[in-house]
Write an enzyme that holds these catalytic residues in place. Structure first.
Site, PDB file in Angstrom:
ATOM      1  CE1 TYR A   1     -29.968  43.491 -98.056  1.00  8.38           C
ATOM      2  CE2 TYR A   1     -30.328  42.603-100.389  1.00  8.38           C
ATOM      3  CZ  TYR A   1     -29.246  43.443 -99.264  1.00  8.38           C
ATOM      4  OH  TYR A   1     -28.239  44.015 -98.708  1.00  8.38           O
TER       5      TYR A   1
ATOM      6  CG  HIS B   1     -44.825  29.733 -83.062  1.00 10.36           C
ATOM      7  ND1 HIS B   1     -45.607  28.902 -83.222  1.00 10.36           N
ATOM      8  CD2 HIS B   1     -43.398  29.165 -82.852  1.00 10.36           C
ATOM      9  CE1 HIS B   1     -45.300  27.615 -83.407  1.00 10.36           C
ATOM     10  NE2 HIS B   1     -43.607  27.488 -83.435  1.00 10.36           N
TER      11      HIS B   1
ATOM     12  CG  ASP C   1     -40.530  28.178 -84.786  1.00 15.38           C
ATOM     13  OD1 ASP C   1     -40.737  26.619 -84.591  1.00 15.38           O
ATOM     14  OD2 ASP C   1     -41.654  28.621 -85.947  1.00 15.38           O
TER      15      ASP C   1
END
Length: 141
Positions: A112, A22, A64
């Protein structure tokens, strides 16, 4: 052989998806993404489009539910005239599995940096520009 698992999901990718906990994040990188210089762990999915891979993964992988920033795309660089019709395809797939999910975007260089912290970067064969996505894993209920 397993029933109900897309043949697009390699044993290596299935292992990574299972290992993730998670809050861990995975990047699906398009063919232009600096995968090797960004990823701590890399899985190759050569020749597989990002839409098809997203569809296969979301059948097994919950986002999530405690963090709205669980599906993130790279923003188009200001002034770049490129179109992003693939984003509409992503949203259609996302709505099929996660109807409450929201799509977020992030500036290129911040993206990035976030990708460098991801559990894994998957190098897809997707040739559409700005087709990168970050998914944050949720709790399997």
């Amino acid at each position: 052989m397993l029933k109900g698992i897309s043949p697009l999901l390699s044993p290596e990718l299935l292992k990574v998806l299972d290992e993730m906990g998670h809050g861990d994040e995975i990047v699906f990188a398009d063919a232009n993404f600096p995968t090797v210089s960004t990823g701590k762990r890399i899985v190759r999915a050569d020749g597989i489009g990002a839409v098809e891979l997203l569809d296969a993964v979301l059948q097994l992988f919950p986002l999530d539910q405690y963090d709205e920033d669980h599906f993130v795309l790279m923003e188009v660089v200001p002034g770049d005239p490129v179109q992003t019709p693939i984003w509409d395809e992503y949203k259609a797939v996302l709505n099929r599995y996660e109807p409450e999910a929201k799509v977020h975007t992030m500036e290129r260089f911040a993206y990035y940096e976030r990708a460098k912290e991801a559990y894994c970067v998957v190098a897809t064969g997707e040739t559409a520009q700005y087709a990168n996505m970050i998914l944050k894993k949720g709790v399997v209920r």
